[in-house]
Design an enzyme around this catalytic site. Structure first.
Site, PDB file in Angstrom:
ATOM      1  N   ARG A 192       0.835  -1.210   0.000  1.00  0.00           N
ATOM      2  CA  ARG A 192       0.000   0.000   0.000  1.00  0.00           C
ATOM      3  C   ARG A 192       0.870   1.261   0.000  1.00  0.00           C
ATOM      4  O   ARG A 192       0.537   2.260  -0.633  1.00  0.00           O
ATOM      5  CB  ARG A 192      -0.954  -0.043   1.206  1.00  0.00           C
ATOM      6  CG  ARG A 192      -1.843  -1.286   1.129  1.00  0.00           C
ATOM      7  CD  ARG A 192      -2.897  -1.280   2.171  1.00  0.00           C
ATOM      8  NE  ARG A 192      -3.724  -0.106   2.035  1.00  0.00           N
ATOM      9  CZ  ARG A 192      -4.339   0.482   3.049  1.00  0.00           C
ATOM     10  NH1 ARG A 192      -4.221   0.007   4.266  1.00  0.00           N
ATOM     11  NH2 ARG A 192      -5.075   1.552   2.848  1.00  0.00           N
ATOM     12  N   ASN A 235      -8.075   8.143   6.634  1.00  0.00           N
ATOM     13  CA  ASN A 235      -7.223   7.572   5.588  1.00  0.00           C
ATOM     14  C   ASN A 235      -5.755   7.601   5.984  1.00  0.00           C
ATOM     15  O   ASN A 235      -5.267   8.570   6.554  1.00  0.00           O
ATOM     16  CB  ASN A 235      -7.417   8.324   4.274  1.00  0.00           C
ATOM     17  CG  ASN A 235      -8.839   8.216   3.772  1.00  0.00           C
ATOM     18  OD1 ASN A 235      -9.588   7.350   4.234  1.00  0.00           O
ATOM     19  ND2 ASN A 235      -9.228   9.072   2.849  1.00  0.00           N
ATOM     20  N   HIS A 269      -6.162   7.541  12.018  1.00  0.00           N
ATOM     21  CA  HIS A 269      -5.781   6.124  11.936  1.00  0.00           C
ATOM     22  C   HIS A 269      -4.313   5.949  11.531  1.00  0.00           C
ATOM     23  O   HIS A 269      -3.917   4.864  11.110  1.00  0.00           O
ATOM     24  CB  HIS A 269      -6.695   5.372  10.966  1.00  0.00           C
ATOM     25  CG  HIS A 269      -8.091   5.185  11.490  1.00  0.00           C
ATOM     26  ND1 HIS A 269      -9.163   4.791  10.720  1.00  0.00           N
ATOM     27  CD2 HIS A 269      -8.606   5.348  12.754  1.00  0.00           C
ATOM     28  CE1 HIS A 269     -10.252   4.701  11.469  1.00  0.00           C
ATOM     29  NE2 HIS A 269      -9.949   5.060  12.698  1.00  0.00           N
ATOM     30  N   ASN A 313     -21.561  11.142   0.234  1.00  0.00           N
ATOM     31  CA  ASN A 313     -21.071   9.771   0.047  1.00  0.00           C
ATOM     32  C   ASN A 313     -21.725   9.170  -1.196  1.00  0.00           C
ATOM     33  O   ASN A 313     -22.800   9.602  -1.621  1.00  0.00           O
ATOM     34  CB  ASN A 313     -21.447   8.932   1.288  1.00  0.00           C
ATOM     35  CG  ASN A 313     -20.515   7.759   1.493  1.00  0.00           C
ATOM     36  OD1 ASN A 313     -19.294   7.897   1.413  1.00  0.00           O
ATOM     37  ND2 ASN A 313     -21.075   6.583   1.763  1.00  0.00           N
TER      38      ASN A 313
HETATM   39  P1  OAD Z   1     -15.115   1.977   3.811  1.00  0.00           P
HETATM   40  O1  OAD Z   1     -14.506   1.145   2.736  1.00  0.00           O
HETATM   41  O2  OAD Z   1     -15.740   1.295   4.961  1.00  0.00           O
HETATM   42  O3  OAD Z   1     -16.219   2.955   3.192  1.00  0.00           O
HETATM   43  C1  OAD Z   1     -15.976   3.717   2.056  1.00  0.00           C
HETATM   44  C2  OAD Z   1     -17.219   4.519   1.736  1.00  0.00           C
HETATM   45  O4  OAD Z   1     -16.922   5.342   0.632  1.00  0.00           O
HETATM   46  C3  OAD Z   1     -18.438   3.657   1.352  1.00  0.00           C
HETATM   47  O5  OAD Z   1     -19.585   4.106   2.065  1.00  0.00           O
HETATM   48  C4  OAD Z   1     -18.591   3.911  -0.152  1.00  0.00           C
HETATM   49  O6  OAD Z   1     -19.951   3.925  -0.570  1.00  0.00           O
HETATM   50  C5  OAD Z   1     -17.994   5.294  -0.295  1.00  0.00           C
HETATM   51  N1  OAD Z   1     -17.425   5.552  -1.609  1.00  0.00           N
HETATM   52  C6  OAD Z   1     -16.834   4.687  -2.483  1.00  0.00           C
HETATM   53  N2  OAD Z   1     -16.424   5.323  -3.587  1.00  0.00           N
HETATM   54  C7  OAD Z   1     -16.756   6.635  -3.425  1.00  0.00           C
HETATM   55  C8  OAD Z   1     -16.612   7.804  -4.231  1.00  0.00           C
HETATM   56  N3  OAD Z   1     -16.019   7.769  -5.438  1.00  0.00           N
HETATM   57  N4  OAD Z   1     -17.083   8.977  -3.741  1.00  0.00           N
HETATM   58  C9  OAD Z   1     -17.679   9.041  -2.514  1.00  0.00           C
HETATM   59  N5  OAD Z   1     -17.859   7.965  -1.725  1.00  0.00           N
HETATM   60  C10 OAD Z   1     -17.404   6.783  -2.163  1.00  0.00           C
HETATM   61  O7  OAD Z   1     -13.962   3.011   4.291  1.00  0.00           O
HETATM   62  P2  OAD Z   1     -13.905   3.904   5.613  1.00  0.00           P
HETATM   63  O8  OAD Z   1     -15.245   4.342   6.032  1.00  0.00           O
HETATM   64  O9  OAD Z   1     -12.852   4.916   5.404  1.00  0.00           O
HETATM   65  O10 OAD Z   1      -9.438   1.545   9.504  1.00  0.00           O
HETATM   66  O11 OAD Z   1     -13.361   2.840   6.663  1.00  0.00           O
HETATM   67  C11 OAD Z   1     -13.081   3.272   7.968  1.00  0.00           C
HETATM   68  C12 OAD Z   1     -11.929   2.507   8.530  1.00  0.00           C
HETATM   69  O12 OAD Z   1     -12.159   1.098   8.385  1.00  0.00           O
HETATM   70  C13 OAD Z   1     -10.605   2.716   7.798  1.00  0.00           C
HETATM   71  O13 OAD Z   1      -9.916   3.868   8.220  1.00  0.00           O
HETATM   72  C14 OAD Z   1      -9.844   1.467   8.131  1.00  0.00           C
HETATM   73  C15 OAD Z   1     -10.941   0.465   7.915  1.00  0.00           C
HETATM   74  O14 OAD Z   1     -10.836  -0.738   8.567  1.00  0.00           O
HETATM   75  C16 OAD Z   1      -8.302   0.954   9.913  1.00  0.00           C
HETATM   76  O15 OAD Z   1      -7.586   0.310   9.172  1.00  0.00           O
HETATM   77  C17 OAD Z   1      -8.025   1.147  11.365  1.00  0.00           C
END
Ligand code: OAD
Length: 239
Positions: free
Chosen positions: A58, A93, A112, A204
């Site tokens: 990554r 992120n 994070h 989102n």
């Molecule tokens: P997720 O993968 O859980 O969620 C990503 C969100 O972005 C989803 O709701 C998608 O619908 C949305 N999405 C995808 N493409 C998009 C776009 N082009 N424009 C707008 N939205 C879009 O990721 P996070 O919520 O960041 O933690 O996850 C939270 C944490 O879970 C991360 O920081 C990581 C993970 O496990 C750790 O590693 C500690």
């Protein structure tokens, strides 16, 4: 018009159109790797080489010239440069795309951790790191091996900057949540904590789990909805 104290929370969705996989979408990182195998302290104790390979891959991606901040990262950089009140950008992120869009900004907090930082569990030495890590890499601070780890918050560990985030939540008047599925706490609880005290807006691709808690929810790709939303906010501030 006076500007309300602003918090913007971002997640993997804001970086998706830059070419970085999210975690929970189709073909997301957690579909291809088990969280328990690569993102916990127990996993690192059990198989550090595997955990290093996951984060090395990554980190290497960030050096690819095709991976760049997109229009949403740049729009937030404009918002933070122009916002007349207190403002905090809390990102979940671990990529460096916000950093590249708003270099040196004191308003950016990686709750994070960061792929491009490492630290030694022996001497506590922390530093920027662009290359690979392995269990054999010696710590540049104390020369021990097997003690360097990515400066990433794993499941079961305390997110970074929580005191600063709590203080900002206390006085927040406007909260934007961008590109996050709202499944990981404590970030997933920020909107609920602000209910009735601040205007809360979700931007989102699709409604998140907690979408109904927001004052407003806008659906679409981050590059298509964030720049317009930011321009509207800034023009209201000028009125
Ligand atoms: P997720 O993968 O859980 O969620 C990503 C969100 O972005 C989803 O709701 C998608 O619908 C949305 N999405 C995808 N493409 C998009 C776009 N082009 N424009 C707008 N939205 C879009 O990721 P996070 O919520 O960041 O933690 O996850 C939270 C944490 O879970 C991360 O920081 C990581 C993970 O496990 C750790 O590693 C500690």
């Amino acid at each position: 018009m006076s500007a309300p104290p602003l918090i913007v929370l971002t997640g993997a969705g804001i970086s998706a159109e830059s070419g970085l996989a999210t975690f929970r979408d189709n073909n997301g990182l957690w579909e291809r790797h088990r969280v328990e195998a690569v993102a916990t302290p127990e996993a690192f104790a059990r198989d550090p080489a595997l955990v290093h390979r996951f984060y090395n891959a990554r980190r290497a991606q960030l050096a690819d010239p095709a991976i760049r901040p997109n229009a949403a990262h740049h729009a937030l950089a404009r918002l933070f440069a122009a916002w007349p009140g207190p403002a905090l950008l809390v990102t979940q992120n671990v990529d460096d795309l916000h950093d590249r869009a708003m270099p040196g900004s004191a308003a950016l907090l990686h709750m994070h951790g960061e792929l491009k930082k490492i630290r030694c569990t022996g001497c506590g030495h922390g530093r920027e790191w662009a290359g690979d890590l392995s269990p054999q890499t010696p710590c540049p601070g104390c020369a021990a091996t097997g003690t360097l780890r990515p400066d990433i918050v794993w499941f079961g560990e305390m997110p970074l900057g929580m005191e600063r985030i709590e203080a900002a939540l206390h006085s927040c008047g406007l909260f934007l949540s961008i590109g996050t599925s709202g499944q990981v706490y404590p970030a997933a609880g920020f909107c609920a904590a602000l209910r009735g005290r601040a205007r809360t807006v979700e931007l989102n691709l699709e409604p998140s789990l907690g979408s109904h808690l927001f004052s407003e929810a806008i659906q679409g790709k981050a590059t298509e909805i964030v720049p317009g939303y930011v321009e509207t906010l800034l023009s209201k501030q000028k009125q």
